[in-house]
Scaffold this motif. Structure first.
Motif, PDB file in Angstrom:
ATOM      1  N   SER A   2       5.218 -35.199 -44.916  1.00 29.56           N
ATOM      2  CA  SER A   2       4.991 -35.501 -43.495  1.00 29.56           C
ATOM      3  C   SER A   2       5.770 -36.748 -43.109  1.00 29.56           C
ATOM      4  O   SER A   2       6.125 -37.577 -43.962  1.00 29.56           O
ATOM      5  CB  SER A   2       3.499 -35.717 -43.220  1.00 29.56           C
ATOM      6  N   ARG A   3       6.003 -36.885 -41.823  1.00 32.10           N
ATOM      7  CA  ARG A   3       6.685 -38.075 -41.304  1.00 32.10           C
ATOM      8  C   ARG A   3       5.803 -39.302 -41.480  1.00 32.10           C
ATOM      9  O   ARG A   3       6.294 -40.390 -41.773  1.00 32.10           O
ATOM     10  CB  ARG A   3       7.034 -37.880 -39.828  1.00 32.10           C
ATOM     11  N   LEU A   4       4.504 -39.127 -41.276  1.00 37.90           N
ATOM     12  CA  LEU A   4       3.578 -40.245 -41.438  1.00 37.90           C
ATOM     13  C   LEU A   4       3.545 -40.719 -42.880  1.00 37.90           C
ATOM     14  O   LEU A   4       3.510 -41.932 -43.144  1.00 37.90           O
ATOM     15  CB  LEU A   4       2.169 -39.831 -40.992  1.00 37.90           C
ATOM     16  N   LYS A  59       1.832 -36.569 -33.917  1.00 44.81           N
ATOM     17  CA  LYS A  59       2.001 -35.451 -32.975  1.00 44.81           C
ATOM     18  C   LYS A  59       3.031 -34.448 -33.489  1.00 44.81           C
ATOM     19  O   LYS A  59       2.821 -33.233 -33.448  1.00 44.81           O
ATOM     20  CB  LYS A  59       2.441 -36.015 -31.616  1.00 44.81           C
ATOM     21  N   LYS A  60       4.169 -34.952 -33.978  1.00 44.34           N
ATOM     22  CA  LYS A  60       5.206 -34.062 -34.514  1.00 44.34           C
ATOM     23  C   LYS A  60       4.738 -33.374 -35.798  1.00 44.34           C
ATOM     24  O   LYS A  60       5.053 -32.196 -36.038  1.00 44.34           O
ATOM     25  CB  LYS A  60       6.486 -34.848 -34.786  1.00 44.34           C
ATOM     26  N   ASP A  61       3.991 -34.101 -36.641  1.00 43.99           N
ATOM     27  CA  ASP A  61       3.484 -33.488 -37.869  1.00 43.99           C
ATOM     28  C   ASP A  61       2.516 -32.353 -37.566  1.00 43.99           C
ATOM     29  O   ASP A  61       2.520 -31.315 -38.246  1.00 43.99           O
ATOM     30  CB  ASP A  61       2.801 -34.548 -38.742  1.00 43.99           C
ATOM     31  N   ARG A  62       1.687 -32.541 -36.561  1.00 46.52           N
ATOM     32  CA  ARG A  62       0.734 -31.483 -36.194  1.00 46.52           C
ATOM     33  C   ARG A  62       1.450 -30.259 -35.631  1.00 46.52           C
ATOM     34  O   ARG A  62       1.025 -29.133 -35.855  1.00 46.52           O
ATOM     35  CB  ARG A  62      -0.278 -32.023 -35.184  1.00 46.52           C
ATOM     36  N   GLU A  63       2.513 -30.502 -34.895  1.00 49.66           N
ATOM     37  CA  GLU A  63       3.306 -29.369 -34.406  1.00 49.66           C
ATOM     38  C   GLU A  63       3.890 -28.568 -35.574  1.00 49.66           C
ATOM     39  O   GLU A  63       3.932 -27.341 -35.539  1.00 49.66           O
ATOM     40  CB  GLU A  63       4.451 -29.871 -33.512  1.00 49.66           C
ATOM     41  N   GLY A  64       4.321 -29.291 -36.607  1.00 57.95           N
ATOM     42  CA  GLY A  64       4.940 -28.631 -37.750  1.00 57.95           C
ATOM     43  C   GLY A  64       3.972 -27.821 -38.591  1.00 57.95           C
ATOM     44  O   GLY A  64       4.385 -26.909 -39.318  1.00 57.95           O
ATOM     45  N   GLN A  65       2.662 -28.135 -38.515  1.00 56.59           N
ATOM     46  CA  GLN A  65       1.680 -27.401 -39.304  1.00 56.59           C
ATOM     47  C   GLN A  65       1.613 -25.924 -38.927  1.00 56.59           C
ATOM     48  O   GLN A  65       1.286 -25.082 -39.760  1.00 56.59           O
ATOM     49  CB  GLN A  65       0.302 -28.050 -39.147  1.00 56.59           C
ATOM     50  N   ASN A  66       1.911 -25.625 -37.680  1.00 55.80           N
ATOM     51  CA  ASN A  66       1.875 -24.240 -37.209  1.00 55.80           C
ATOM     52  C   ASN A  66       3.264 -23.605 -37.130  1.00 55.80           C
ATOM     53  O   ASN A  66       3.422 -22.536 -36.552  1.00 55.80           O
ATOM     54  CB  ASN A  66       1.207 -24.179 -35.826  1.00 55.80           C
ATOM     55  N   ASN A  67       4.244 -24.300 -37.685  1.00 54.56           N
ATOM     56  CA  ASN A  67       5.618 -23.808 -37.633  1.00 54.56           C
ATOM     57  C   ASN A  67       5.965 -23.111 -38.943  1.00 54.56           C
ATOM     58  O   ASN A  67       6.045 -23.759 -39.999  1.00 54.56           O
ATOM     59  CB  ASN A  67       6.576 -24.978 -37.383  1.00 54.56           C
TER      60      ASN A  67
END
Length: 712
Positions: free
Chosen positions: A309-311, A664-672
């Motif tokens: 993750s980015r975080l 926010k970007k990491d959460r978007e990636g979870q469904n990608n």
């Protein structure tokens, strides 16, 4: 400098600009020049030249201006990236500043200066009068009209600060929005770790694996250990040169060309040159493969570590990893293609020594550059030139000669020597130990900017020895008075400098004559085909300092010599449309910093404002208006407070993205669903290109084949 000399310089440069524009509008239509004037479009497959002849090709036109103007900023952002948009915003910001400056300076301050009586000029013969009559030097000492200049300084400072705040805020929001719009990038998930403590019996790779698996178990993904590849990179460079030579031979020879292999080429058996090159290429390829295999054990105590993750990457970046702060040192990783691999081939001691060498080299270059500055200053003063060369007195008395020498030649000479500085600064910055090309260019940009400010502005203004210039700044109390005496007297020179180095350099950038001539030479002598070309990237390290320096001149001379302002406004208008055209057609970004060049522009503008305030304090004192001088003192203080507020409000966004954005970007990636494929590629994203297997095709069909890189 007299007014007629300035008009001569303006006339010469206007003629050159018109010539360059005409040449460009014709040359760009020729099919053979497409790789010079539209290489970016050709590389993207968006341009198909029409080889059919038509008369319109030979007629100049201005259609390119409309095409450069049409794309919106959002279209530019999606096509060119944020760095290019920020670069154009420098012109937008400068245009807004100098529109206000022209209204105040030309409409209000210039008539006041012109109608003063301090210099006792007879205005009946205006063309032969000094340009000082248009500056604040012509306003009477103690005159109440000086309060207009005082008010103008306050108003102009407020306008510039408001526009700086607006641009900083606007670009910060654009930076965040651009981050949200990006697909996952390797550098967002990766950090560089240096100072890895290597112990006997374990490899660097094993130590990194154990450490991050233990202390970052939920976020650690993979790592790539860096290897020392300086020798290998030299071998690959030689191999690529040999391949290109072989490709040219096969392309240019329809029949085998033989040469005598022996003493002086006279005796010995005949050997086909193509066969010779192929044999040398095979030997080089074998050497490359042997060196690649031997490097598997030559590890550097550094590794690119990737996270899930980015975080996770941000946490590892900003928290000290080990008890010993000299071990497990973390820094953000650049984009894979932005990595400056030679950085890892130098030891810590070598990098430390090179940093000292760079400091000494910059100081030496600064001192040596004073030689052309002294020559230029001699040309601006004909009486000094006659003293140096008395045999030229008869020639210098000719009106046309004196106007060209004082109005045009000094700026041309200075521009020539200044053009040598950016390449030198790039070389010096690459020696300092930066891990990415973008950091090298950003460092070079800072060096070129401050070199230009010192050597072009202060050296010309103070016009003394190096020791005199240093002594001025060692006595802070005298700085306002010295600058107030020296700066207005150089207004004429800087007006001519803006016209010569600004207008003409912009139009020559559009015409790209050097690139055009080099292209013709390579086609004639080297057998280059239209398929062989490189899309250039815009040299931010040379262009941004030039644009910003002209802004500094405009801010500094805003109330001192407002005659410079219209020339600067024309420069920024030309620059905006020309660079839009060049970015759309010529330049392609090789990396993306996310707009990190903007703080340089902000800081230099603040410096220009402070410089204007210091000069104003000294000037009002010289003009026997002590109250105005005292009331100007709060201006630099308020400006510095404003700068501190902007630094705390915006600068952190240009260093790192906040947790809110990362999560926010990491959460978007979870469904990608594409993220799993991205992580598979991330594992090998930071492998040194020198360690990848390279295949060089031997067959050609009349066209040169590109180098083929295949992963191991």
């Amino acid at each position: 400098m007299i007014l007629s000399a300035l008009l001569t310089s303006v006339g010469i440069n206007l003629g050159l600009c018109f010539l360059f524009f005409t040449l460009y509008s014709v040359l760009r239509k020729q099919p053979g020049n497409v790789t010079v004037y539209a290489p970016r479009l050709v590389a993207d497959g968006k341009f198909r030249p029409d080889d059919r002849f038509n008369l319109e090709r030979l007629l100049p036109s201005a259609g390119w201006v409309k095409r450069a103007w049409e794309p919106s900023e959002d279209q530019l952002l999606s096509t060119l990236g944020l760095d290019a948009v920020v670069f154009l915003r420098i012109f937008v910001f400068s245009l807004r500043v100098f529109v206000v400056a022209v209204v105040i300076g030309v409409c209000i301050l210039l008539p006041i200066n012109f109608l003063g009586n301090q210099l006792n000029y007879d205005f009946s013969d205006l063309p032969n009068k000094s340009l000082d009559s248009f500056s604040i030097s012509n306003v009477d000492d103690g005159s109440n009209w000086l309060w207009v200049h005082f008010c103008a300084a306050y108003v102009f400072t407020a306008v510039v600060c408001y526009l700086l705040y607006y641009e900083y805020c606007y670009i910060s929001l654009k930076r965040i929005a651009y981050f949200y719009s990006l697909n996952p990038q390797p550098h967002q998930f990766t950090i560089l770790v240096r100072g890895i403590p290597v112990s006997s019996g374990s490899s660097c790779s094993e130590i990194v694996e154990r450490f991050f698996t233990e202390y970052h178990p939920s976020t650690y993904l993979s790592h790539t250990v860096v290897r020392r590849t300086s020798k290998l990179q030299g071998l690959i460079s030689d191999t690529e040169k040999m391949y290109k030579k072989l490709a040219h031979l096969k392309l240019s020879q329809s029949e085998p060309s033989s040469s005598n292999h022996g003493f002086s080429g006279i005796f010995g058996r005949k050997v086909d040159r193509v066969d010779q090159c192929e044999k040398k290429l095979e030997d080089l390829e074998d050497n490359v493969r042997m060196e690649q295999s031997s490097l598997m054990g030559k590890e550097v105590p550094a590794a690119f570590v990737s996270f899930k993750s980015r975080l996770g990457a941000a946490v590892a970046l900003h928290i000290q990893q080990g008890v010993n702060p000299t071990e497990w040192i973390t820094e953000r990783a650049p984009e894979p293609h932005d990595v400056h691999w030679p950085f890892f081939s130098a030891s810590f001691l070598k990098r430390w020594i090179l940093k000292l060498v760079v400091v000494v080299a910059c100081a030496a270059l600064t001192i040596l550059f004073l030689i052309p500055v002294v020559v230029v200053q001699g040309l601006t003063h004909l009486d000094q030139l006659e003293t140096w060369f008395p045999f030229l007195k008869g020639i210098l008395e000719l009106a046309v000669v004196s106007q060209v020498i004082t109005g045009y030649l000094p700026s041309l000479i200075l521009q020539f020597f200044l053009s040598l500085v950016p390449p030198i600064m790039i070389i010096l910055s690459s020696m300092q130990g930066y891990i990415s090309h973008s950091q090298i260019e950003k460092s070079a940009c800072d060096k070129v900017l401050w070199f230009t400010i010192w050597n072009i502005f202060f050296a010309n203004v103070l016009s003394g020895s190096v020791l005199y210039q240093v002594n001025v700044f060692l006595e802070p109390k005298k700085i306002p008075r010295v600058l107030a005496e020296a700066v207005p007297s150089q207004a004429a020179f800087f007006i001519a400098y803006v016209v010569t180095s600004g207008w003409t350099s912009l139009s020559s950038e559009l015409c790209r004559l050097t690139t055009l001539l080099w292209s013709y030479i390579k086609k004639i002598c080297g057998g280059e085909t239209s398929d062989e070309f490189e899309v250039p990237s815009i040299p931010y390290h040379s262009e941004i300092p030039r644009i910003v320096f002209f802004g500094l001149l405009g801010v500094t001379y805003f109330f001192l010599a407002p005659l410079i302002l219209p020339f600067l406004l024309v420069y920024y208008c030309l620059g905006y449309i020309i660079y839009r055209n060049q970015l759309l057609n010529v330049y392609s970004p090789k990396y993306e910093t996310g707009g990190k060049f903007w703080p340089i522009v902000h800081n230099s503008t603040i410096f220009a404002l402070i410089l204007m305030h210091v000069i104003a304090i000294g000037l009002f004192g010289l003009k026997k208006l002590p109250l105005a001088s005292s009331l100007t003192i709060p201006l630099p203080v308020l400006t510095l407070l404003f700068n501190e507020y902007c630094r705390k409000r915006f600068l952190s966004i240009f260093k790192d993205y906040p947790v809110e954005c990362l999560v926010k970007k990491d959460r978007e990636g979870q469904n990608n669903p594409a993220m799993s494929e991205f992580f598979d590629k991330l594992v090998t994203a930071y492998r040194d290109p020198a360690l990848l297997s390279i295949r060089y095709p031997r067959s050609t069909d009349g066209r040169s084949s590109p180098l083929l890189h295949g992963s191991e």
